[in-house]
Design a protein around this motif. Structure first.
Motif, mmCIF file in Angstrom:
data_model
loop_
_atom_site.group_PDB
_atom_site.id
_atom_site.type_symbol
_atom_site.label_atom_id
_atom_site.label_comp_id
_atom_site.label_asym_id
_atom_site.label_seq_id
_atom_site.Cartn_x
_atom_site.Cartn_y
_atom_site.Cartn_z
ATOM 1 N N TYR A 112 -3.526 0.865 -10.658
ATOM 2 C CA TYR A 112 -3.544 0.236 -9.286
ATOM 3 C C TYR A 112 -4.797 -0.903 -9.080
ATOM 4 N N ALA A 166 -7.444 1.461 -4.498
ATOM 5 C CA ALA A 166 -7.254 2.668 -4.044
ATOM 6 C C ALA A 166 -8.352 3.203 -2.963
ATOM 7 N N ILE A 218 -0.454 -3.402 -5.991
ATOM 8 C CA ILE A 218 -0.199 -2.124 -5.434
ATOM 9 C C ILE A 218 -1.490 -1.562 -5.346
ATOM 10 N N SER A 219 -1.756 -0.677 -4.045
ATOM 11 C CA SER A 219 -2.864 0.125 -3.703
ATOM 12 C C SER A 219 -2.827 1.270 -3.329
ATOM 13 N N THR A 220 -3.358 2.334 -3.158
ATOM 14 C CA THR A 220 -2.899 3.652 -2.888
ATOM 15 C C THR A 220 -3.748 4.549 -2.132
ATOM 16 N N GLN A 263 -10.504 4.345 -11.103
ATOM 17 C CA GLN A 263 -10.164 3.306 -10.307
ATOM 18 C C GLN A 263 -10.909 1.962 -10.442
ATOM 19 N N HIS A 314 0.927 -1.115 0.111
ATOM 20 C CA HIS A 314 0.002 -0.022 0.107
ATOM 21 C C HIS A 314 0.687 1.104 0.092
#
Ligand code: SF4
Length: 482
Positions: free
Chosen positions: A369, A372, A341-343, A409, A302
């Motif tokens: 991503y 998110a 991967i996240s954000t 997203q 993250h």
């Protein structure tokens, strides 16, 4: 911890209170505890329950049998605080029918408001900040002499390393372990440095011991928690120093985040290791190479970006610009091509122009991503942004920009899940699917939720599942029979 994971949970759980289950009915006094906000708060509630259990309190789910009610609060956005004020109203009747009931508030909102909480919310008897939980038995005793009680001292040392958390509301499979407290970054929109104080790392041996005990008790996954795990550094306690400031002797025994990850992963190959939250300005290739070297360190990061525009990042005081962030993304893709991967993204920050907003959209397209957590900027009192900048992006403009970000997203979340169709993935079963008793759910190493028919499997099992369908949130599959 960015507003991730503050949030991983915040919007998804919307500060939903997690009722903590009854532990033992031993005639002890009863503690009713609700947690709001991020994983760190949930983990802190487990520490609070442990401290009060030592003082003779059993934690109960039943509000109406409680002697003490504690709300562990969040201050990350205005709506999080409004939710707590609304909830307190629910206790008015209870307090009338049981005047000896002790009502207390803990956590970030308690630390942010301090005595103002007692002035503004007459129902509240006790206010305790995130570093004052050892004082809770005395604070409750003080209230029972008829006074209001408060302790909001922040500490340079406190990590609760010797406290054995009481696992509550747990599925018995995955658990949080807090590895550090506080944050030394001063992102201009964030209250955390004011509500959780200076950064301090916990003794790695106490962390490994906790992971080992969890594994021995049947848990198969731990999530290491910190506001900024990449700046974890332990060299024997005491005031925080950067690696460069350490003596040769201290350097010799120092354990950084990569070192800690390897120590926890070594507990057992059957113990999955996750962590949150990473910081783009501090994340090293050494951490990524350590993740790649240990199969049981989950391939998921993250990595909050907050904005795709370097000028906005500068106003946010995030400590990195767009090229630096993209350099970290490229390093993850190079060292662990299968890493999800996240954000976190904040839209509508002070002075954000349409062009700057478009930079966030283009960065999302460039990274793609898996998930998110997306928020509108919410001005927080005392923060750098509140003091220096005007919250000048109009509400309807914030709404429009957030809608655009969410749209992009949800397209990417679906695309990323579609990439897994036809593959066989290893799932750690967490429980029964909410939708059907016949199905189980669990997660892949990439933190993807998988639902499949349960057959002979149970929570805690690792199952090879062939994926045949998906939505943007879930993979659907069938267990491969060995
Ligand atoms: S100051 Fe920055 S890094 Fe620290 S908790 Fe807040 S958002 Fe996360």
């Amino acid at each position: 911890m960015s507003n991730h994971t503050q949030e991983l949970l915040e919007e998804s759980r919307q500060g939903e209170a997690t009722l903590l289950n009854a532990i033992t009915a031993s005639g002890n006094r009863k503690l009713y505890l609700e947690s709001y906000g991020c994983q760190m708060n949930f983990s802190d509630s487990e520490i609070v329950a442990s401290i009060l259990s030592e003082a003779g309190y059993d934690t109960t789910k039943n509000l109406y049998e409680s002697d003490v009610v504690l709300l562990n609060t969040c201050a990350i956005r205005e709506n999080a605080e409004q939710r707590v004020r609304q909830r307190l109203k629910d206790f008015q009747g209870l307090k009338k029918s049981n005047p000896r009931l002790v009502v207390g508030v803990l956590g970030c909102m308690a630390e942010r408001l301090k005595e103002k909480f007692l002035e503004e919310e007459k129902l509240v008897d006790l206010v305790a900040g995130p570093d004052a939980y050892r004082a809770l038995p005395d604070l409750i005793a003080e209230v029972e002499t008829g006074q209001k009680a408060m302790n909001v001292l922040l500490s340079l040392e406190e990590t609760y390393a010797d406290i054995n958390p009481v696992r509550m509301g747990s599925n018995g499979v995955s658990a949080f372990i807090s590895i550090m407290r506080g944050c030394d970054n001063m992102c201009s929109f964030c209250v955390v440095p004011f509500t959780r104080g200076r950064e301090r790392s916990r003794d790695p041996e106490s962390i490994v011991k906790e992971a080992q005990e969890l594994f021995d008790n049947g848990f198969r996954e731990v999530t290491l928690l910190g506001q900024n795990v990449d700046s974890y550094l332990f060299y024997g306690g005491g005031p925080k120093k950067d690696f460069k400031q350490l003596s040769e002797e201290e350097k010799g025994r120092a354990v950084n985040f990569a070192g800690l990850l390897a120590k926890v992963a070594a507990v057992s190959p059957l113990l999955r290791v996750r962590f949150t939250t990473s910081n783009p300005g501090d994340m090293t290739d050494e951490v990524l190479e350590t993740m790649a070297a240990w199969p049981n360190i989950c391939k998921y990061i993250h990595l909050p970006v907050q904005s795709g525009n370097s000028d906005v990042l500068h106003r946010m005081n995030r400590g990195y610009d767009r090229p630096t962030y993209m350099n970290r993304i490229a390093a993850i893709r190079r060292i662990m091509p299968d890493c999800a991967i996240s954000t976190d993204i904040i839209t509508g920050f002070c002075g954000e122009t349409e062009e700057e907003h478009k930079d966030t959209l283009s960065l999302m397209q460039e990274v793609g991503y898996d998930y998110a957590y997306m928020f509108q900027y919410s001005e927080r009192p005392r923060t750098l942004a509140a003091r220096k900048f005007k919250d000048d992006v109009a509400q309807e403009e914030k709404n429009r920009r957030l809608k655009e970000i969410i749209q992009i997203q949800s397209e990417w979340s679906l695309k990323r899940n579609q990439e897994v169709l036809g593959q066989t993935v290893e799932v750690l079963v967490e429980g029964v699917s909410k939708k059907s008793e016949e199905d189980l759910f669990g997660r892949t190493s990439q933190y993807k939720v998988v639902v499949f028919p349960k057959e002979q499997f149970k929570p805690g099992d690792y199952v090879q599942v062939k994926v045949h369908d998906c939505t943007s949130a879930t993979l659907l599959g069938k267990a491969l029979t060995s």
